[in-house]
Design a protein around this motif. Structure first.
Motif, mmCIF file in Angstrom:
data_model
loop_
_atom_site.group_PDB
_atom_site.id
_atom_site.type_symbol
_atom_site.label_atom_id
_atom_site.label_comp_id
_atom_site.label_asym_id
_atom_site.label_seq_id
_atom_site.Cartn_x
_atom_site.Cartn_y
_atom_site.Cartn_z
ATOM 1 N N LYS A 1 0.862 -1.080 -0.435
ATOM 2 C CA LYS A 1 -0.290 0.200 -0.097
ATOM 3 C C LYS A 1 0.863 1.148 0.369
ATOM 4 N N HIS A 2 2.505 1.203 0.696
ATOM 5 C CA HIS A 2 3.076 2.039 0.857
ATOM 6 C C HIS A 2 3.420 2.906 -0.535
ATOM 7 N N THR A 3 3.902 1.707 -1.213
ATOM 8 C CA THR A 3 4.469 1.934 -2.780
ATOM 9 C C THR A 3 3.834 0.942 -4.049
ATOM 10 N N THR A 4 3.530 1.025 -4.716
ATOM 11 C CA THR A 4 2.664 1.102 -6.296
ATOM 12 C C THR A 4 3.752 0.702 -6.508
ATOM 13 N N SER A 5 5.264 0.865 -6.079
ATOM 14 C CA SER A 5 6.645 0.475 -8.116
ATOM 15 C C SER A 5 6.595 -0.729 -7.534
ATOM 16 N N GLY A 6 6.362 -1.571 -6.131
ATOM 17 C CA GLY A 6 7.302 -2.323 -5.713
ATOM 18 C C GLY A 6 7.870 -2.376 -4.590
ATOM 19 N N HIS A 7 9.860 -2.783 -4.730
ATOM 20 C CA HIS A 7 10.716 -2.377 -3.552
ATOM 21 C C HIS A 7 11.115 -1.130 -4.020
ATOM 22 N N LEU A 8 11.651 -0.377 -2.541
ATOM 23 C CA LEU A 8 12.043 0.496 -2.674
ATOM 24 C C LEU A 8 12.570 1.144 -1.317
ATOM 25 N N PHE A 9 13.410 2.241 -1.650
ATOM 26 C CA PHE A 9 14.398 2.856 -0.770
ATOM 27 C C PHE A 9 14.038 4.284 -0.423
ATOM 28 N N GLU A 10 13.822 4.576 1.269
ATOM 29 C CA GLU A 10 13.437 6.440 1.107
ATOM 30 C C GLU A 10 15.205 6.486 1.825
ATOM 31 N N PHE A 11 14.939 7.731 2.080
ATOM 32 C CA PHE A 11 16.270 8.515 2.348
ATOM 33 C C PHE A 11 14.976 9.576 4.155
ATOM 34 N N TYR A 12 15.272 9.511 4.917
ATOM 35 C CA TYR A 12 14.807 10.359 6.498
ATOM 36 C C TYR A 12 15.270 11.519 6.344
ATOM 37 N N ASN A 13 15.281 12.182 6.305
ATOM 38 C CA ASN A 13 16.728 13.599 6.656
ATOM 39 C C ASN A 13 16.080 13.937 8.177
ATOM 40 N N ALA A 14 16.683 13.673 9.038
ATOM 41 C CA ALA A 14 16.326 13.774 10.591
ATOM 42 C C ALA A 14 16.015 16.013 10.680
ATOM 43 N N ARG A 15 17.581 15.943 10.145
ATOM 44 C CA ARG A 15 16.981 17.809 10.023
ATOM 45 C C ARG A 15 15.879 18.317 10.121
ATOM 46 N N GLU A 16 15.395 17.740 8.114
ATOM 47 C CA GLU A 16 14.093 18.379 8.051
ATOM 48 C C GLU A 16 12.645 17.515 7.649
ATOM 49 N N GLY A 17 13.024 16.577 8.421
ATOM 50 C CA GLY A 17 11.992 15.441 9.347
ATOM 51 C C GLY A 17 11.160 15.197 8.017
ATOM 52 N N THR A 18 12.260 15.044 6.413
ATOM 53 C CA THR A 18 11.292 14.766 5.399
ATOM 54 C C THR A 18 11.701 13.234 5.137
ATOM 55 N N ARG A 19 10.923 12.334 3.283
ATOM 56 C CA ARG A 19 11.357 11.854 2.909
ATOM 57 C C ARG A 19 11.641 11.652 1.945
ATOM 58 N N GLN A 20 12.601 11.274 1.260
ATOM 59 C CA GLN A 20 12.756 11.141 -0.068
ATOM 60 C C GLN A 20 13.083 9.723 -0.351
ATOM 61 N N PRO A 21 12.610 9.662 -1.745
ATOM 62 C CA PRO A 21 12.691 8.482 -2.503
ATOM 63 C C PRO A 21 13.720 8.297 -3.055
ATOM 64 N N PHE A 22 13.938 6.788 -3.347
ATOM 65 C CA PHE A 22 15.888 6.416 -4.168
ATOM 66 C C PHE A 22 14.911 6.648 -5.650
ATOM 67 N N GLN A 23 15.667 7.268 -6.119
ATOM 68 C CA GLN A 23 15.301 7.444 -7.774
ATOM 69 C C GLN A 23 15.556 6.305 -8.926
ATOM 70 N N GLY A 24 16.868 5.871 -8.535
ATOM 71 C CA GLY A 24 17.704 4.827 -9.892
ATOM 72 C C GLY A 24 16.542 3.478 -9.471
ATOM 73 N N ASP A 25 18.417 2.538 -9.786
ATOM 74 C CA ASP A 25 17.614 1.349 -10.007
ATOM 75 C C ASP A 25 17.922 0.266 -8.761
ATOM 76 N N PHE A 26 17.605 0.023 -7.893
ATOM 77 C CA PHE A 26 18.584 -0.800 -7.188
ATOM 78 C C PHE A 26 19.255 -2.266 -7.162
ATOM 79 N N ASN A 27 18.728 -2.349 -8.602
ATOM 80 C CA ASN A 27 20.181 -3.165 -9.112
ATOM 81 C C ASN A 27 21.414 -3.000 -9.513
#
Length: 510
Positions: free
Chosen positions: A188-214
């Motif tokens: 439900k969280h991701t519609t594109s399959g496996h996903l990596f996110e970076f949580y920025n503690a200073r800003e309190g935001t999340r940023q997804p990895f846009q590249g290919d995890f392969n």
């Protein structure tokens, strides 16, 4: 004595327990795959520090809890015999302890205390700090550490490539917290399959990895750019590691808690020299803790904040912290280092024909942080080529000496000074001889060698508590400084010998 004979002597000092796996070209890959955590000791048979560590390393392997022994391995590499392995892991000193976690080399090598308890605790902690499992968005919110940035991996099912990508991320566990989300909620969280996110503690935001995890290198570069800060805090604990990176230091010395100076420095670095991060290390330092470099600059705590470049040859002072407000001033300061201008002006004064540079102080004392590089009191720094050259020179010299008659001795007996005898006896762990020497009236217990070090300094460097107590009993000065003004307590603290430091503090060190 021929150096080869010395090597053979030290080679027989200790034995390697069967619980430590000797790695070879044939078994290293399988061993790294079979265990979640592998701590590797790169050593050489001729290195006395390697031989001192061997029994401690073997004892540490025995201290791992039984339920973890199938996941944690202690291994060793004879770096002289298996040179290809040593070269692959960039070994330039012995002993070097490197950690492989989930098949990935952790970039930071082990530099803590060389005790069995410390080593066992280290690998156990590393294993326990692996990915934290989360089973829902609410579970993630509850477990997420809001004070430290994180990498969050979301798994939508079994996938070997994604598993390899997750293991690669595990190498950054000291830089970011790591979380692994599994279960139906992930879909439900991701519609594109496996996903990596970076949580920025200073800003309190999340940023997804846009590249290919392969693409593992691309994933690692993304994690590194997010998790590894451009400005790091330097301490006595990590200074040795940072010096080995080989980059000059650009340091803000400030009073801890001076957030205004920290922000001004950080903003200027981000604005002007982000492109220089591969040629200079941007750091912050506690000006109180690092009073010694300030002393060499003729400064003290009252002069903070200060911006300094340490090139490992000289220290260059950015003359006025307020000049950070001048656009391009910090960048020019760094570029003047790389162009050699700071060094030239230190020796010859400002060039009247050159355009004005940043107002750098031309009084450049010798580097202090160069002395925090890996110490020859803890490591053997010779590389193999240097060692081979020295052995060949010694053999050639000995062969030549056989054809030359020896001159008659000037004295019937070779004489040694008391400080040489005292330090040599301590190095040999000969406590009876040390006590005998201390009872002699002509032995100056506080006599210093060419580096200003006393016998007490040497005990603090090599963690010899029993000799420490004896020297203090016979009147050793616990506050005496060496040529760099380092007291025995400085030496004990730098090498992580906490028990030695406590004894010195109890003796009312100034």
């Amino acid at each position: 004595m021929n150096i080869l004979r010395i090597c053979l002597f030290f080679a027989g000092v200790a034995f390697l327990s069967a619980t430590v796996i000797p790695l070879t070209d044939d078994n290293i890959e399988k061993t790294l795959q079979d265990y979640d955590i592998v701590l590797i000791n790169f050593s050489a048979e001729w290195c006395r520090f390697s031989q001192m560590l061997k029994p401690i390393f073997a004892e540490a392997s025995e201290k791992i809890a039984d339920d973890l022994k199938s996941r944690i391995a202690f291994a060793s590499v004879d770096a002289d015999k298996y040179t290809a392995i040593a070269q692959k892991y960039h070994i330039n000193k012995y002993p070097t302890l490197k950690l492989v976690k989930f098949g990935e080399l952790v970039k930071k090598e082990y530099r803590g205390q060389r005790s069995a308890d410390s080593l066992a605790e280290y690998v156990t902690k590393i294993l326990n700090s692996a990915f934290v499992q989360v089973h829902s968005e609410e579970d993630l919110a509850a477990k997420l550490d809001k004070k430290k940035s994180s990498i969050i991996a979301y798994s939508t099912g079994v996938s070997k490539p994604f598993e390899e990508a997750v293991k690669s991320a595990g190498a950054f566990s000291e830089d970011c917290n790591l979380y692994l989300g599994t279960g139906e909620w992930v879909e439900k969280h991701t519609t594109s399959g496996h996903l990596f996110e970076f949580y920025n503690a200073r800003e309190g935001t999340r940023q997804p990895f846009q590249g290919d995890f392969n693409n593992i290198p691309q994933l690692k570069e993304w994690i590194s750019s997010n998790c590894v800060p451009i400005i790091r805090e330097i301490t006595f604990e990590n200074a040795e590691e940072m010096t080995e990176e080989g980059l000059p230091f650009l340091i803000l010395f400030r009073t801890v808690g001076d957030t205004a100076s920290e922000k001004k420095f950080s903003d200027t670095v981000m604005r002007e020299i982000q492109d220089q991060k591969k040629s200079v290390n941007c750091l912050m330092a506690d000006g109180k803790q690092f009073a010694h470099p300030l002393h060499h600059l003729g400064k003290s705590e009252k002069d903070l904040p200060l911006v300094v470049i340490d090139s490992f040859r000289h220290m260059y002072l950015f003359k006025d912290f307020k000049n950070l407000d001048v656009q391009g001033s910090l960048r020019q300061f760094v570029l003047d280092l790389h162009s050699g201008r700071l060094h030239r002006e230190f020796h010859h004064g400002p060039d009247p024909n050159a355009p004005p540079g940043i107002n750098a102080d031309t009084t450049a004392p010798p580097s202090v942080f160069e002395k925090l590089k890996p110490s020859d009191a803890r490591y053997t720094m010779l590389n193999k080529d240097e060692l081979q050259l020295r052995i060949e020179q010694l053999i050639e010299y000995e062969e030549r000496e056989k054809t030359v008659p020896l001159p008659p001795p000037r004295n019937p007996r070779l004489q040694f000074t008391s400080v040489i005898l005292l330090m040599y006896s301590i190095e040999r762990n000969d406590i009876q001889e040390v006590e005998r020497l201390l009872k002699l009236k002509n032995v100056d217990i506080n006599l210093q060698n060419d580096y200003g070090k006393t016998a007490l300094h040497e005990c603090c460097i090599t963690n010899k508590i029993e000799f420490l107590a004896l020297l203090i009993y016979y009147g050793a000065d616990v506050n005496i400084g060496d040529n760099d003004l380092w007291t025995p307590l400085h030496s004990a603290a730098f090498f992580g010998h906490n028990d030695v430091a406590r004894i010195l503090i109890d003796e009312s060190v100034e």
